[in-house]
Design an enzyme around this catalytic site. Sequence first.
Site, PDB file in Angstrom:
ATOM      1  N   GLU A 112       7.791  20.453  14.716  1.00 38.25           N
ATOM      2  CA  GLU A 112       6.466  20.089  14.194  1.00 38.25           C
ATOM      3  C   GLU A 112       5.528  21.296  14.270  1.00 38.25           C
ATOM      4  O   GLU A 112       5.716  22.178  15.110  1.00 38.25           O
ATOM      5  CB  GLU A 112       5.872  18.972  15.054  1.00 38.25           C
ATOM      6  N   ASP A 113       4.517  21.306  13.430  1.00 32.74           N
ATOM      7  CA  ASP A 113       3.501  22.345  13.522  1.00 32.74           C
ATOM      8  C   ASP A 113       2.542  22.057  14.677  1.00 32.74           C
ATOM      9  O   ASP A 113       2.256  22.917  15.495  1.00 32.74           O
ATOM     10  CB  ASP A 113       2.725  22.470  12.197  1.00 32.74           C
ATOM     11  N   ASP A 116      -0.939  15.913  17.664  1.00 27.55           N
ATOM     12  CA  ASP A 116      -2.324  15.535  17.923  1.00 27.55           C
ATOM     13  C   ASP A 116      -2.285  14.220  18.720  1.00 27.55           C
ATOM     14  O   ASP A 116      -2.041  14.225  19.925  1.00 27.55           O
ATOM     15  CB  ASP A 116      -2.975  15.428  16.540  1.00 27.55           C
ATOM     16  N   LYS A 144      -2.444  19.108  21.213  1.00 27.21           N
ATOM     17  CA  LYS A 144      -3.809  18.887  21.706  1.00 27.21           C
ATOM     18  C   LYS A 144      -3.732  17.888  22.858  1.00 27.21           C
ATOM     19  O   LYS A 144      -3.738  16.679  22.631  1.00 27.21           O
ATOM     20  CB  LYS A 144      -4.687  18.338  20.576  1.00 27.21           C
ATOM     21  N   PHE A 165     -10.102  21.210  14.746  1.00 25.41           N
ATOM     22  CA  PHE A 165      -9.271  21.231  13.545  1.00 25.41           C
ATOM     23  C   PHE A 165      -8.912  22.665  13.173  1.00 25.41           C
ATOM     24  O   PHE A 165      -9.784  23.514  13.024  1.00 25.41           O
ATOM     25  CB  PHE A 165      -9.993  20.535  12.382  1.00 25.41           C
ATOM     26  N   ASP A 172      -2.696  23.002   6.884  1.00 24.16           N
ATOM     27  CA  ASP A 172      -3.612  22.993   5.735  1.00 24.16           C
ATOM     28  C   ASP A 172      -4.900  22.233   6.003  1.00 24.16           C
ATOM     29  O   ASP A 172      -4.979  21.418   6.917  1.00 24.16           O
ATOM     30  CB  ASP A 172      -2.931  22.308   4.545  1.00 24.16           C
ATOM     31  N   ARG A 178      -2.379  27.068   4.034  1.00 21.41           N
ATOM     32  CA  ARG A 178      -1.046  27.120   4.670  1.00 21.41           C
ATOM     33  C   ARG A 178      -0.484  28.538   4.747  1.00 21.41           C
ATOM     34  O   ARG A 178       0.329  28.845   5.590  1.00 21.41           O
ATOM     35  CB  ARG A 178      -0.047  26.261   3.884  1.00 21.41           C
TER      36      ARG A 178
HETATM   37  P1  5GP Z   1      -0.584  13.056  15.017  1.00 22.45           P
HETATM   38  O1  5GP Z   1       0.317  12.037  14.397  1.00 22.45           O
HETATM   39  O2  5GP Z   1       0.043  13.698  16.243  1.00 22.45           O
HETATM   40  O3  5GP Z   1      -1.956  12.511  15.288  1.00 22.45           O
HETATM   41  O4  5GP Z   1      -0.823  14.176  13.943  1.00 22.45           O
HETATM   42  C1  5GP Z   1       0.163  15.116  13.655  1.00 22.45           C
HETATM   43  C2  5GP Z   1      -0.003  15.682  12.255  1.00 22.45           C
HETATM   44  O5  5GP Z   1      -1.377  15.717  11.892  1.00 22.45           O
HETATM   45  C3  5GP Z   1       0.499  17.128  12.194  1.00 22.45           C
HETATM   46  O6  5GP Z   1       1.818  17.178  11.746  1.00 22.45           O
HETATM   47  C4  5GP Z   1      -0.447  17.752  11.207  1.00 22.45           C
HETATM   48  O7  5GP Z   1       0.071  17.585   9.913  1.00 22.45           O
HETATM   49  C5  5GP Z   1      -1.705  16.949  11.330  1.00 22.45           C
HETATM   50  N1  5GP Z   1      -2.683  17.612  12.212  1.00 22.45           N
HETATM   51  C6  5GP Z   1      -3.012  17.306  13.494  1.00 22.45           C
HETATM   52  N2  5GP Z   1      -3.954  18.131  13.962  1.00 22.45           N
HETATM   53  C7  5GP Z   1      -4.216  19.003  12.952  1.00 22.45           C
HETATM   54  C8  5GP Z   1      -5.102  20.135  12.836  1.00 22.45           C
HETATM   55  O8  5GP Z   1      -5.847  20.528  13.731  1.00 22.45           O
HETATM   56  N3  5GP Z   1      -5.070  20.778  11.642  1.00 22.45           N
HETATM   57  C9  5GP Z   1      -4.268  20.400  10.608  1.00 22.45           C
HETATM   58  N4  5GP Z   1      -4.327  21.126   9.498  1.00 22.45           N
HETATM   59  N5  5GP Z   1      -3.430  19.351  10.677  1.00 22.45           N
HETATM   60  C10 5GP Z   1      -3.418  18.671  11.848  1.00 22.45           C
END
Ligand code: 5GP
Length: 188
Positions: A112-113, A116, A144, A165, A172, A178
Amino acid sequence: MGIGQLLVMDKITLHNKTFKPFIKNDELEAIIDNVADRINADFEGCTDVPIIICVLNGAVMFTAAVMKRLNFNVELCSIKLSSYVGTQSTGTVLVPLGLTSDVKDRRVIIVEDIVDTGNTIVALKELLYSKGATDVKICTMLMKPDVYAKPDKLDYVGKAIPNAFIVGYGLDYDELGRQYKDIYVIDE
Ligand code: 5GP
């Protein structure tokens, strides 16, 4: 040219928002070296061929960088799950693009990138186990900790960051940003 002018020039604008430098590419490379070293150590001598799952689109760059450093055989496949619209997590996990490999009886490493809330990664982990994966490890470039709300362990974390963010290195803001090799944070 003064330092103030240099900093202004380093900022980027995507749609209606401005972002400032946050993690330089040199630091990212060191983070990726460290993550790959840990994966190589854990999978040393493995005789199976684990599957790397790249979570599209954000993890494309990180996945490629990690894969180049792995010293055991892996198979690559991709999946698309999205819980983000704009800069806020919606909490809903969509699955518009399916798995391209059969994960039954296979070990899997999700790449994963950023993690969150953890909704995306945990939904994917459950999906993979329901399809017969024997072991699912999670590898993420960033996380995070202030927002992460799942009991699931994150096996390989590149770096923990504050709740802000960010964009760049695959990440993106509404599909822009990206391509940057550095990571930028929203300038509020
Ligand atoms: P989660 O399901 O853990 O809440 O969110 C994960 C996904 O949300 C990541 O794969 C990413 O695509 C997006 N995401 C979460 N935080 C960020 C952020 O700070 N910036 C961006 N661009 N995408 C985020």
